[in-house]
Write a protein that holds these residues in place. Structure first.
Motif, PDB file in Angstrom:
ATOM      1  N   UNK A 203      28.226-121.724 -56.410  1.00 35.86           N
ATOM      2  CA  UNK A 203      27.905-122.019 -57.811  1.00 35.86           C
ATOM      3  C   UNK A 203      27.402-120.779 -58.538  1.00 35.86           C
ATOM      4  N   UNK A 204      26.412-120.093 -57.973  1.00 35.94           N
ATOM      5  CA  UNK A 204      25.829-118.940 -58.670  1.00 35.94           C
ATOM      6  C   UNK A 204      26.721-117.706 -58.590  1.00 35.94           C
ATOM      7  N   UNK A 205      27.484-117.577 -57.504  1.00 37.27           N
ATOM      8  CA  UNK A 205      28.444-116.473 -57.425  1.00 37.27           C
ATOM      9  C   UNK A 205      29.528-116.611 -58.466  1.00 37.27           C
ATOM     10  N   UNK A 206      30.094-117.815 -58.582  1.00 39.18           N
ATOM     11  CA  UNK A 206      31.129-118.056 -59.592  1.00 39.18           C
ATOM     12  C   UNK A 206      30.562-117.932 -61.006  1.00 39.18           C
ATOM     13  N   UNK A 207      29.301-118.369 -61.184  1.00 38.56           N
ATOM     14  CA  UNK A 207      28.688-118.268 -62.509  1.00 38.56           C
ATOM     15  C   UNK A 207      28.607-116.817 -62.964  1.00 38.56           C
ATOM     16  N   UNK A 208      28.011-115.940 -62.124  1.00 43.62           N
ATOM     17  CA  UNK A 208      27.840-114.556 -62.565  1.00 43.62           C
ATOM     18  C   UNK A 208      29.170-113.813 -62.598  1.00 43.62           C
ATOM     19  N   UNK A 209      30.019-114.039 -61.580  1.00 42.93           N
ATOM     20  CA  UNK A 209      31.326-113.396 -61.599  1.00 42.93           C
ATOM     21  C   UNK A 209      32.172-113.867 -62.773  1.00 42.93           C
ATOM     22  N   UNK A 210      32.135-115.177 -63.011  1.00 43.25           N
ATOM     23  CA  UNK A 210      32.896-115.727 -64.138  1.00 43.25           C
ATOM     24  C   UNK A 210      32.376-115.238 -65.475  1.00 43.25           C
ATOM     25  N   UNK A 211      31.053-115.089 -65.595  1.00 36.81           N
ATOM     26  CA  UNK A 211      30.486-114.548 -66.839  1.00 36.81           C
ATOM     27  C   UNK A 211      30.960-113.115 -67.059  1.00 36.81           C
ATOM     28  N   UNK A 212      30.999-112.319 -65.978  1.00 36.06           N
ATOM     29  CA  UNK A 212      31.482-110.951 -66.111  1.00 36.06           C
ATOM     30  C   UNK A 212      32.925-110.908 -66.570  1.00 36.06           C
ATOM     31  N   UNK A 213      33.766-111.758 -65.984  1.00 36.23           N
ATOM     32  CA  UNK A 213      35.173-111.812 -66.371  1.00 36.23           C
ATOM     33  C   UNK A 213      35.325-112.308 -67.808  1.00 36.23           C
TER      34      UNK A 213
ATOM     35  N   UNK B 280      34.358-109.217 -59.692  1.00 32.54           N
ATOM     36  CA  UNK B 280      34.927-109.135 -58.346  1.00 32.54           C
ATOM     37  C   UNK B 280      33.873-109.465 -57.293  1.00 32.54           C
ATOM     38  N   UNK B 281      32.678-108.883 -57.443  1.00 34.49           N
ATOM     39  CA  UNK B 281      31.610-109.115 -56.472  1.00 34.49           C
ATOM     40  C   UNK B 281      31.104-110.558 -56.541  1.00 34.49           C
ATOM     41  N   UNK B 282      30.878-111.050 -57.756  1.00 31.89           N
ATOM     42  CA  UNK B 282      30.360-112.411 -57.913  1.00 31.89           C
ATOM     43  C   UNK B 282      31.291-113.456 -57.328  1.00 31.89           C
ATOM     44  N   UNK B 283      32.590-113.327 -57.614  1.00 32.12           N
ATOM     45  CA  UNK B 283      33.558-114.308 -57.115  1.00 32.12           C
ATOM     46  C   UNK B 283      33.682-114.212 -55.599  1.00 32.12           C
ATOM     47  N   UNK B 284      33.702-112.979 -55.058  1.00 29.79           N
ATOM     48  CA  UNK B 284      33.776-112.799 -53.604  1.00 29.79           C
ATOM     49  C   UNK B 284      32.555-113.409 -52.923  1.00 29.79           C
ATOM     50  N   UNK B 285      31.379-113.146 -53.477  1.00 36.96           N
ATOM     51  CA  UNK B 285      30.151-113.718 -52.927  1.00 36.96           C
ATOM     52  C   UNK B 285      30.217-115.243 -52.966  1.00 36.96           C
ATOM     53  N   UNK B 286      30.696-115.768 -54.092  1.00 34.80           N
ATOM     54  CA  UNK B 286      30.797-117.215 -54.228  1.00 34.80           C
ATOM     55  C   UNK B 286      31.718-117.855 -53.206  1.00 34.80           C
ATOM     56  N   UNK B 287      32.762-117.142 -52.821  1.00 33.85           N
ATOM     57  CA  UNK B 287      33.743-117.684 -51.880  1.00 33.85           C
ATOM     58  C   UNK B 287      33.233-117.715 -50.441  1.00 33.85           C
ATOM     59  N   UNK B 288      32.394-116.741 -50.075  1.00 33.47           N
ATOM     60  CA  UNK B 288      32.063-116.602 -48.660  1.00 33.47           C
ATOM     61  C   UNK B 288      30.614-116.914 -48.292  1.00 33.47           C
ATOM     62  N   UNK B 289      29.682-116.799 -49.244  1.00 33.29           N
ATOM     63  CA  UNK B 289      28.273-116.759 -48.845  1.00 33.29           C
ATOM     64  C   UNK B 289      27.750-118.090 -48.294  1.00 33.29           C
ATOM     65  N   UNK B 290      28.301-119.218 -48.739  1.00 34.32           N
ATOM     66  CA  UNK B 290      27.798-120.499 -48.243  1.00 34.32           C
ATOM     67  C   UNK B 290      28.135-120.735 -46.776  1.00 34.32           C
ATOM     68  N   UNK B 291      29.055-119.937 -46.235  1.00 35.77           N
ATOM     69  CA  UNK B 291      29.405-120.070 -44.821  1.00 35.77           C
ATOM     70  C   UNK B 291      28.432-119.295 -43.932  1.00 35.77           C
ATOM     71  N   UNK B 292      27.594-118.497 -44.559  1.00 38.24           N
ATOM     72  CA  UNK B 292      26.662-117.666 -43.812  1.00 38.24           C
ATOM     73  C   UNK B 292      25.243-117.962 -44.306  1.00 38.24           C
ATOM     74  N   UNK B 293      24.324-117.062 -44.023  1.00 35.35           N
ATOM     75  CA  UNK B 293      22.937-117.250 -44.426  1.00 35.35           C
ATOM     76  C   UNK B 293      22.701-116.579 -45.772  1.00 35.35           C
ATOM     77  N   UNK B 294      22.602-117.384 -46.822  1.00 36.81           N
ATOM     78  CA  UNK B 294      22.560-116.862 -48.189  1.00 36.81           C
ATOM     79  C   UNK B 294      21.357-115.948 -48.414  1.00 36.81           C
TER      80      UNK B 294
END
Length: 416
Positions: free
Chosen positions: A134-144, A275-289
């Protein structure tokens, strides 16, 4: 609690950048034009931003509890409409005093009515399992979104100005830029309408709202270790974000890039945000945020140390590119993650607004002090020495933030 529909997050992303188009996106992209058409110096426009910050900081605190009492979509829509109305004064090219008052007004509409509701609505969309996304897509999407808004503004401006940009009079430049401002006003108003009618979570709003905020609730939030740690983490990460403003200037004055090359570097840095926000959003919930938040600040330490070392000179292109990439990825990953760890820190969803207000009161103070601080170093010590002091400042703040993030990780990651 079920997850709201995808368009709920899309509207959050659109509104999250739309509200800042007038006070920040246009002046960032059209800086030379804004200085010309408003007849401002760098110091004068900097003062406008400072007044915005002075109003915004207490607005974080005072506006936070509103997000816990009223539906986020209504507060966000009202904030968009009120911000857009300020654009009518902006388009009239007011005096410096009126422009400063307008920036103070925007400090109120974009923060008091908007910031905490946006963060709370993002937590709602993220639910129990997708806070990082949610927060990765929010910040990455805002940048885009900011990048696309900028492209639209440049297209409108160039269409009106034609090929005679260099020979244009002040009046012609003002008329052309007015079209850009009015287009922004229309877009912001329309986004507000969409948010009001369609940004509905599909859950019972009584689950995420309280009838009133009491002193005991505020005290209960202040007793949470996660709130105090996030104050430190966000303050330190935001210093890094503010310092990214001078990377293109470093390229020009130290790396000896020309203005076009420096602007291209600045564009690359802006590209790293989505790029960073969307990448973080895609992968971080699978690991330790929380551990990823710690790693993002470690990247900032490495980048700051590289810049501060004095080893980056005009002949070390690849080292410079590595340092720029590290600072961009570190800063933008931290921005995408630091509110995403609120659930891990056991901050109640129903009191998100109050917590965000308290955290932001301290966390966003770099809006007031960071610019004057690095401006002092650059003016006092011209050339590479001044930049070294600025980047040592980045390194020091990032180190403190990393320590706080590591404590956060140890306290909460394995206890959930």
């Amino acid at each position: 609690m079920k997850q709201p529909p995808w368009y709920y997050l899309l509207l959050l992303i659109l509104s999250g950048e739309a509200v800042f188009i007038l006070p920040f996106v246009l002046p960032r992209i059209f800086r030379p034009t804004v200085l010309e058409v408003f007849e401002l110096s760098n110091v004068e426009i900097g003062l406008c931003f400072s007044i915005y910050g002075l109003v915004a900081v207490p607005s974080y605190l005072l506006g936070g509890p509103l997000a816990d009492r009223f539906p986020p979509r209504k507060l966000i829509a009202i904030a968009l409409w009120m911000t857009a109305l300020g654009g009518l004064l902006f388009a009239s090219y007011p005096s410096l005093l009126s422009l400063q008052m307008l920036y103070g007004y925007w400090g109120f509409t974009t923060i008091f009515l908007f910031w905490a509701p946006m963060i709370k609505a993002t937590r709602v969309w993220g639910g129990n399992t997708s806070q990082g996304r949610a927060f990765g897509f929010l910040d990455g999407g805002r940048g885009l979104t900011g990048f696309l808004f900028g492209l639209l503004g440049v297209f409108i401006f160039s269409l009106i100005m034609g090929e005679q940009v260099a020979e244009a009079s002040l009046q012609e430049s003002q008329e052309a830029f007015s079209f850009v401002i009015y287009a922004a006003i229309v877009i912001i108003m329309l986004v507000g309408v969409l948010v009001w009618f369609f940004m509905k979570s599909g859950i019972n709003e009584k689950e995420i709202l309280v009838d009133q905020i009491t002193v005991s609730q505020i005290k209960s939030v202040l007793k949470l270790p996660s709130v105090w740690l996030l104050m430190v983490i966000i303050l330190c990460a935001y210093v890094g974000y503010k310092i990214t403003d001078i990377v293109s200037q470093f390229a020009n004055e130290v790396m000896l890039y020309n203005q076009v090359e420096s602007a291209q570097l600045g564009t690359f840095l802006q590209f790293l945000r989505p790029a960073t926000g969307i990448l973080v959003g895609l992968i971080v919930d699978r690991f330790k945020i929380t551990f990823w938040l710690f790693l993002s600040l470690v990247l900032c330490i490495l980048a700051g140390a590289l810049f501060a070392s004095g080893y980056i000179i005009p002949t070390t292109f690849y080292l410079f590119f590595i340092a720029v990439s590290l600072i961009g990825m570190g800063v933008y990953a931290a921005r995408a993650l630091y509110f995403g760890v609120m659930k891990k820190g056991k901050i109640p969803l129903v009191l998100t607004g109050t917590a965000v207000g308290l955290i932001s009161l301290i966390g966003y103070t770099p809006d007031i002090f960071a610019g004057p601080a690095y401006g002092y170093f650059l003016d006092k010590y011209p050339g590479q020495q001044g930049y070294q002091y600025v980047f040592w400042m980045l390194t020091a703040f990032s180190a403190v933030g990393a320590i706080a993030a590591f404590i956060y990780y140890r306290l909460f990651e394995n206890n959930n």
